[in-house]
Design an enzyme around this catalytic site. Sequence first.
Site, PDB file in Angstrom:
ATOM      1  CD  GLU A 125      -9.232   1.803  -1.492  1.00 28.52           C
ATOM      2  OE1 GLU A 125      -8.768   0.910  -2.602  1.00 28.52           O
ATOM      3  OE2 GLU A 125      -8.564   1.599   0.027  1.00 28.52           O
TER       4      GLU A 125
ATOM      5  CG  ASN B 184      -4.241   5.570   6.003  1.00 30.75           C
ATOM      6  OD1 ASN B 184      -3.027   5.881   4.746  1.00 30.75           O
ATOM      7  ND2 ASN B 184      -5.705   5.539   5.148  1.00 30.75           N
TER       8      ASN B 184
ATOM      9  NE  ARG C  15      -4.571   6.296   0.073  1.00 27.86           N
ATOM     10  CZ  ARG C  15      -5.458   7.627  -0.866  1.00 27.86           C
ATOM     11  NH1 ARG C  15      -5.744   8.141  -1.007  1.00 27.86           N
ATOM     12  NH2 ARG C  15      -7.384   6.061  -0.863  1.00 27.86           N
TER      13      ARG C  15
ATOM     14  CG  HIS D 119      -5.005   2.994  -2.903  1.00 25.77           C
ATOM     15  ND1 HIS D 119      -5.530   3.520  -2.246  1.00 25.77           N
ATOM     16  CD2 HIS D 119      -4.870   2.659  -4.072  1.00 25.77           C
ATOM     17  CE1 HIS D 119      -4.715   4.782  -2.804  1.00 25.77           C
ATOM     18  NE2 HIS D 119      -4.563   4.225  -4.134  1.00 25.77           N
TER      19      HIS D 119
ATOM     20  NE  ARG E  11      -3.250  -0.142   2.851  1.00 28.50           N
ATOM     21  CZ  ARG E  11      -3.826   0.545   4.071  1.00 28.50           C
ATOM     22  NH1 ARG E  11      -4.407  -0.696   4.750  1.00 28.50           N
ATOM     23  NH2 ARG E  11      -4.835   1.402   4.642  1.00 28.50           N
ATOM     24  CG  HIS E  12      -1.040   4.611   0.758  1.00 29.08           C
ATOM     25  ND1 HIS E  12      -1.727   4.988   1.292  1.00 29.08           N
ATOM     26  CD2 HIS E  12      -2.449   4.190  -0.165  1.00 29.08           C
ATOM     27  CE1 HIS E  12      -2.808   4.720   2.398  1.00 29.08           C
ATOM     28  NE2 HIS E  12      -3.496   3.916   1.094  1.00 29.08           N
TER      29      HIS E  12
END
Lengths: 457, 455
Positions: A314, A251, A294, A379, A244-245
Amino acid sequence: MELPQLEHARLRRHDSAASVPQFCNSPTMIVMVGLPARGKTYISKKLTRYLNWIGVPTKMFNVGQYRREAVKIYKNFEFFKPDNEEAMKIRKACAAAALKDVALYFTKEQGQVAVFDATNTTRERRAIILSFAMEMGYKVFFVESICDDPEIIAENIKQVKFGSPDYADRDIDEAMEDFIQRIDCYRASYMPIDDEKDRKLSYIKIFDVGSRYLVNRVQDHIQSRIVYYLMNIHVTPRSIYLSRHGESELNLLGRIGGDTGLSPRGQKYASALATFIKGQKISDLKVWTSHMKRTVQTAEALGVQYEQWKALNEIDAGVCEELTYEEIQENFPEEFALRDQDKYRYRYPKGESYEDLVHRLEPVIMELERQENVLVICHQAVMRCLLAYFLDKPADELPYLRCPLHTVLKLTPIAYGCKVEPFFLNIEAVNTHRERPMNVNVSRKPEEALQTVPDHI
Amino acid sequence: MMRGCSSRSKLSQNQDRAVCMTNCPTLIVTVGLPARGKTYISKKLTRYLNWIGVPTREFNVGQYRREFVKIYKSFEFFRPDNEEGLKIRRQCASAALNDVREYLTEDGGQVAVFDATNTTRERRETILEFAEQNGFKVFFVESVCEDPDVIQENIVQVKLGSPDYTNCNTEEAVEDFMKRIKCYENSYETLDEVLDRDLSYIKIMDVGQRYLVNRVLDHIQSRIVYYLMNIHITPRSIYLCRHGESELNVKGRIGGDSGLTIRGKEFAKKLSHFIQEQNISDLKVWTSQMKRTIQTAEALNVPYEQWKVLNEIDAGVCEELMYEEIQKNYPLEFALRDQDKYRYRYPKGESYEDLVQRLEPVIMELERQENVLVICHQAVMRCLLAYFLDKTAEELPYLKCPLHTVLKLTPVAYGCKVESIGLNVDAVNTHRERPANVNVHRTAEDALQTVPPHL
C-alpha cells in the site's frame, strides 16, 4: 524547514516523479502502418492509455474519425477505391487536418507523444508525414502491423468493425463482405516498410500478432519503452481479477496504512474469495499479493500458490501511517488540506504520492500484460492505480476511484477496451472511501476537513 | 530476486528466497562468427542477470578448448577439414554442456549462457536436443555484423590480449584471426526466418541498429530482449559520486534529508571545476530528490534530472539515528543486519536487495545513455558500482564509497576501468565495516567496534 507548499513547488519544477525521465525534448509522432483490420487502432489506443498512465501526455489521432466527420454517411467500399479521385481528395484533406491537430497538440497542449492512426500504407503518404515531422522538429517512430492469418483478420472485423458507425445499418454478412473489399482497395498499393530502402527510419514491425518483431534504429528512451511495451502485450482472451485484502483490524479503527492482520469479517471474505475463485473455474490462475500481512492472509485462504510483490504494498503514508483522519487533521492540518487540493501528486512527508505509486506499479502492469489469468490481491490506493490503467482514468480521477472492501472486480478485455464486472461477496465491511470535501483551503475548519470521513470505531 | 517476489510463506523478514518466475531453467545460446561480440554480450548479460537476482553463469567453449589444447598454434586448428581439431572442439562443447546441466540442475542456477559460435544448424540441433532432454528453455542470441571497422576494433580490443596470442605481435595476430574467421564463414548458417520460425531468438544486426525478435516465451526472455536492445558500445564514461558532506553525516546519523555542510558545499564547487576540466561532451547529470544531492548539483550550474529512485536506502525506524542509538534501541536488528547486510530490511524500511530492484530502471537508462554524472548516496552508489564491477551480493554492502570522491567508470574490453578521483576536500568517514562479532548476544562494544568517528 521549508513550508510544505514550497517543497511541493520545488519538486514540481523538475518533473521526475513520472515514470519516464524527462529526456525527450522533441515531441514524438508514432505512425501506424498496415492494412485495415491489422490491429492498428487497438495498438494505438492501448499504447496511448499506457503512456498517459506512466505520465507521458499522449493523444491519439484516428484519421478514420476525421473522414467520418467529413463524409457524414458511409455508403460502401467504393469510397476507398484507388481510382476514386474525389474520395482521394477528401482522404488527403483528412490526413492533413489530423496532422494540423497533431501540431496544435504539441505546441498548445504540451503533448509529448501523438499516435497517428491510419493505414499509411504508401511510401508517398509516409514521406508526407516524415517531411511534416522534420519541418516541425518531431521525432517519428513507425509501428507496422503485418498479418496474413485470415482467422485473426476475421476475428478483428467481428470484434471492432461491426460496431463501427460505418456499418450501423448493415447486417453482419453485408458488413463483412464490404469490409473485405475495402481491404482489397488498399492491398494493391500497399508498400510495407522496406528493410533496405527505409533503413534510416525508426520502426518496429509486428508480425502475426506478436510472434515476431523487427526493430530498427530505436532513437531514445521513450521509443525503447514503447518497443518493450508492444513486445509484451498480447490478444489472448483472459481475465484479470482485482481485489483488496479482507477487512483489516486497522480498517475497523479507521486508521490508514500499517501492517495488521484480518478482522473476523476479513477472514470470512478470504474464504468467500476462495469459493468465488473456484466457482469461476479459471484455467491456470496466477495469484499475486503484496508483502503485507493482510493480503498474504487473504491469499492463504485460497489454498493455492501465490507470489508476493513488494511493489504491490500500500501507499506509504509516511508520518501519517496508522493515524485516523481525525488525528491527521489535528496534527497535520496543512498537509491534510494540501492533499485534498492535489491528491494525485501530493506526497505524504516521508511517504509517497499516487504518482510515485504509479511509477512503482509499472513493472506489475507490464507483467500483467504478459500474463493471462491473474488475481491481484492488493490495497485501496494500489488498486485505484491499477484500475485507472485498465479503464483509462486520468490522474485527477484516479485517487477517487471506488475500490470497496470485499468486492472483486473482474476485468475482461474486449474490442478496444475493458469490460468490468464487480462481484460483492456478501460479507459486510467498513467503508474506507473518503470523497474530496468541498473545502480544500488550508484555512478551513476541522469540521469541513472531516466532512467526508467514513464511519469507524 | 526478480520484481520483489519472495517465497510463499515469509517466516521472518530475513528469510526471503527467490521464487523463479520461470519454472524451468533457461539456456541462452549465442550464435555468430568470431569477433561479433558474443562474449561481450554473454559477460554483460550474465552480469546484469546476477545483479537483478537471477543466478546466471556463462560457459565459454573457447575456454574449454584452451584448457584442453594447452598451446594454440594457429588458425589451422579451426579449419573445417581438420578432423582432429573438430573432434576436440566437439568434446569441449560436450564438456561445457555437461557443466551447464550441473549448474542448472544441481547448483541452483537459473540461466546458463552458452557462449560459442554455434554457427551450424547441426550444432544448434545438438544443443536443442540436450535442452529438451533436460527440460531447459532455449533462447538464441545471434550477432550479425559485416562492418569491417567494427570487427577490426573488436579484434584489437579483445583478441590481441587473448591467451591464444600472447606470443604474437599485433600484425601476426590480426592476420591469423582473420583466417580463423574465414574457417567458419563457409559453414555459417544464420538463424533463418522460415526454417527457424519455431525457435525463440533475437538477432542483433550491426551492433544494435536492428533487431529481429522471434517467439519470446516468458518474462525472463522478455527482460533479456529489453536489456540487449538497450546496451550499446559507443565509448563513454559514467561518473559516480555521493552528495557533498551533509549535516547529518558529521553527526554520525544515518538517512534523513539534511543539507550540505560548509565542506560539502566546498566539494560541490570543486566538483563543478572537475567536471568542467574533464571537458565531457553532452554530459547528463542525475540526482536523487533529497536536498543534499540537489544542492550538490546546483553548484554545477547545468541542467540536472531528479530521480526519486536514486534516494538513499530507507532506514525505516532507524532513520536519523546514530549507530550508538541503533545499538541501544534495536540491538537485535543491529545484529541481524550485520549477519546479512544485503537482505536485511530495516523495520518499515528497505534492504539493499530492495534498493537493487528500484535502481534497475536507472541501470537500464545508464546503459542507454552516454556520458552521465550520477550524484547519489552511499548505499545507492554501492548498488550501482556492484553492477558495473560485477560484485556479489555479499560484497556489495561493504564497497567503499567515500564522500568527496568521484569514481570514473569507462567500459573497456569485457569490463570496466575505474579511476578514483579524490577532490581534496576533507569529510567524515561514513563506512562501517562488518564487525567481528555479529551474534545477537554480543556486547555493545563488539557491535560498535567498527563505527567511524563523528561529532
